[in-house]
Design an enzyme around this catalytic site. Structure first.
Site, PDB file in Angstrom:
ATOM      1  N   HIS A 271      44.015  -8.865 -25.599  1.00 32.15           N
ATOM      2  CA  HIS A 271      42.692  -8.671 -25.563  1.00 32.15           C
ATOM      3  C   HIS A 271      41.924  -8.293 -24.365  1.00 32.15           C
ATOM      4  O   HIS A 271      41.735  -9.566 -23.740  1.00 32.15           O
ATOM      5  CB  HIS A 271      42.260 -10.625 -26.358  1.00 32.15           C
ATOM      6  CG  HIS A 271      43.481 -11.171 -27.120  1.00 32.15           C
ATOM      7  ND1 HIS A 271      42.743 -10.895 -28.100  1.00 32.15           N
ATOM      8  CD2 HIS A 271      43.728 -12.446 -27.151  1.00 32.15           C
ATOM      9  CE1 HIS A 271      43.574 -11.320 -29.302  1.00 32.15           C
ATOM     10  NE2 HIS A 271      43.947 -12.738 -28.616  1.00 32.15           N
ATOM     11  N   ASP A 322      48.000 -10.799 -34.841  1.00 32.49           N
ATOM     12  CA  ASP A 322      47.709 -12.469 -33.976  1.00 32.49           C
ATOM     13  C   ASP A 322      47.634 -14.048 -34.827  1.00 32.49           C
ATOM     14  O   ASP A 322      49.106 -14.179 -34.989  1.00 32.49           O
ATOM     15  CB  ASP A 322      46.583 -11.986 -33.222  1.00 32.49           C
ATOM     16  CG  ASP A 322      45.472 -12.857 -32.044  1.00 32.49           C
ATOM     17  OD1 ASP A 322      46.927 -13.859 -31.933  1.00 32.49           O
ATOM     18  OD2 ASP A 322      44.497 -12.997 -31.283  1.00 32.49           O
TER      19      ASP A 322
HETATM   20 ZN    ZN Z   1      48.289 -14.530 -28.867  1.00 34.18          ZN
END
Ligand code: ZN
Length: 455
Positions: A271, A322
């Protein structure tokens, strides 16, 4: 040695026809010969063969809450209110339940095109926050699940000590995650030792985020485990995280990391959503992998990674499912391109000078970065690589009529039903005609666990 024959296969240099692939009993590719004639004893792969995709970021337990948070609670719903719900779930899960959730999820991954997964594992302790008698109990449940269903695994035990920048004390919702450096290094050793005999598994280092560890801890862990191996971290998912990092250090998270840590191609930055042009350049030049989790980032309302600039600068990247709000290689790849389009109000943005077909850039790029991030010999049909591949349905009308250059575009952008028929990992069939041999039992167990956890 087993020999497989594919009428069409995606090799590192591109599409090839009439390919014979020799695989050792250990599941390693020994030979790849294109334009060949099949022998009588060859095992026929009935369709279009592509390398299996590495999934570079997973929190397996979160699969159990997928779809339960799509309802307005707080008018300011965000990543942070989602996290509160996640903590509530995490407070209850038992080791047996975790193994069941991971088993079910990993079969879903195999069917969706992922043949290996990096598990970013931060759930370490019992419901009261005390270490189990075997401190690696929960991590080893995840490893067992991966072995049972036949998916490759890079297990990343996570160092998580604090709740915010500058060593703020952990909250009670985080009690199952917390280790100090010493207990972390012991945990890491016991996991690495347990996984060493497993041909499809390995361990790697992992820091939860700059919020959760101090610089001193990071230096100590890296110097204690200097051998080459994957190093993962959540880096810049939220704007609040960037603001807090600036308040703490005067630097943004990626700037801080490059100023203070030896970041190179062993690192995977999960991210890296909120980064400036100079941070984009730092990441691309260092060879580190950008860990993109497109459907989760969309679901959580995180933001959009500057993919076009990063690819033009030659950056490495891969995909992860994720939180598992979606488990689909094609959907995550598609959304990498779609996010760029929505942001720029243009089309066909993720291309390279040498490759105008977006699907080819997406698939080959994610294989390459995934291979680096997992630190395993995977992601290509080449001598020395693990025999991990997918067989796509050659009778699917979109695939059957596509030119080679269009095949991946047709799959990623057009196929609304999953064309993955068969999956091989480590030289063994794990999915045949869309089915896994443990489907029925694990599905029933998973339904039971969902009932228990949501009661
Ligand atoms: Zn994560």
């Amino acid at each position: 040695m087993a020999v497989y024959f594919a009428a069409k296969a995606l090799l590192p240099q591109g599409w090839a026809e009439n390919v014979r692939v020799g695989v050792s009993p250990e599941g390693v590719i020994q030979s790849v010969v294109a334009d060949s004639v099949p022998d009588e004893g060859d095992i026929r792969l009935d369709g279009v063969v592509v390398p299996g995709m590495p999934n570079l970021h997973s929190h397996a337990f979160q699969r159990a809450m997928a779809g339960l948070t799509e309802v307005v609670g707080d008018p300011a719903d965000s990543f942070w209110t989602w996290r509160d719900l996640m903590y509530r779930l995490v407070g209850k899960i038992t080791p047996e339940q975790l193994e069941t959730i991971a088993s079910y999820l990993y079969i879903e991954m195999l069917k969706a095109g992922y043949t290996s997964v990096a598990e970013f594992h931060y759930l370490h302790h019992d419901v009261d926050g005390k270490a189990y008698a075997q401190p690696a109990e929960l991590a080893l449940r995840v490893a067992q699940a991966a072995k049972n269903v036949g998916i490759g695994l890079t297990l990343l035990p996570v160092l998580y000590t604090y709740s915010g920048f500058g060593g703020q004390p952990a909250s009670s919702g985080q009690r199952r995650f917390i280790n100090d450096t010493d207990s972390y290094l012991k945990l890491y050793d016991s996991i690495a030792t347990a996984l060493a005999p497993e041909p499809m598994q390995r361990a790697g280092l992992c820091f939860h985020s700059l919020r959760a560890v101090t610089p001193e801890q990071m230096h100590l862990v890296l110097s204690s485990q200097p051998q080459p191996q994957p190093i993962h971290i959540h880096i810049s998912e939220q704007q609040k995280e960037v603001a807090d990092c600036l308040a703490w250090s005067g630097l943004r998270p990626v700037e801080w990391l490059y100023d203070n840590m030896p970041v190179d191609d062993r690192w995977c930055l999960i991210h890296a959503t909120h980064i400036t042009e100079s941070e984009t350049r730092l990441m691309a030049d260092s060879g580190a992998v950008a860990g993109l989790c497109l459907t989760t980032e969309a679901n959580l309302g995180d933001g959009i990674f500057p993919g076009q600039a990063f690819l033009q600068q030659g950056g490495n990247w891969g995909i992860g499912s994720d939180s598992h709000i979606s488990v689909s290689v094609s959907e995550d790849l598609r959304w990498f391109e779609y996010g760029q389009r929505l942001n720029n109000r243009r089309r066909n943005l993720l291309h390279l000078e040498t490759e105008p077909y977006v699907g080819n850039v997406l698939y080959q790029g994610a294989l390459h970065g995934g291979r680096m991030a997992l630190g395993q010999n995977i992601g290509e049909l080449a001598v020395g690589g693990r025999a991990d591949w997918l067989v796509l349905d050659g009778d699917d009308p979109f695939l059957a009529t596509a030119k080679d250059s269009e095949l991946l575009n047709r799959w990623i952008f057009a196929c609304s039903s999953n064309p993955i028929k068969d999956v091989v990992t480590g030289g063994k069939w794990v999915i045949r005609e869309g089915r896994h041999e443990k489907d029925a039992e694990i599905k029933a167990d998973f339904a039971q666990v969902l009932k228990q956890l949501t009661r």
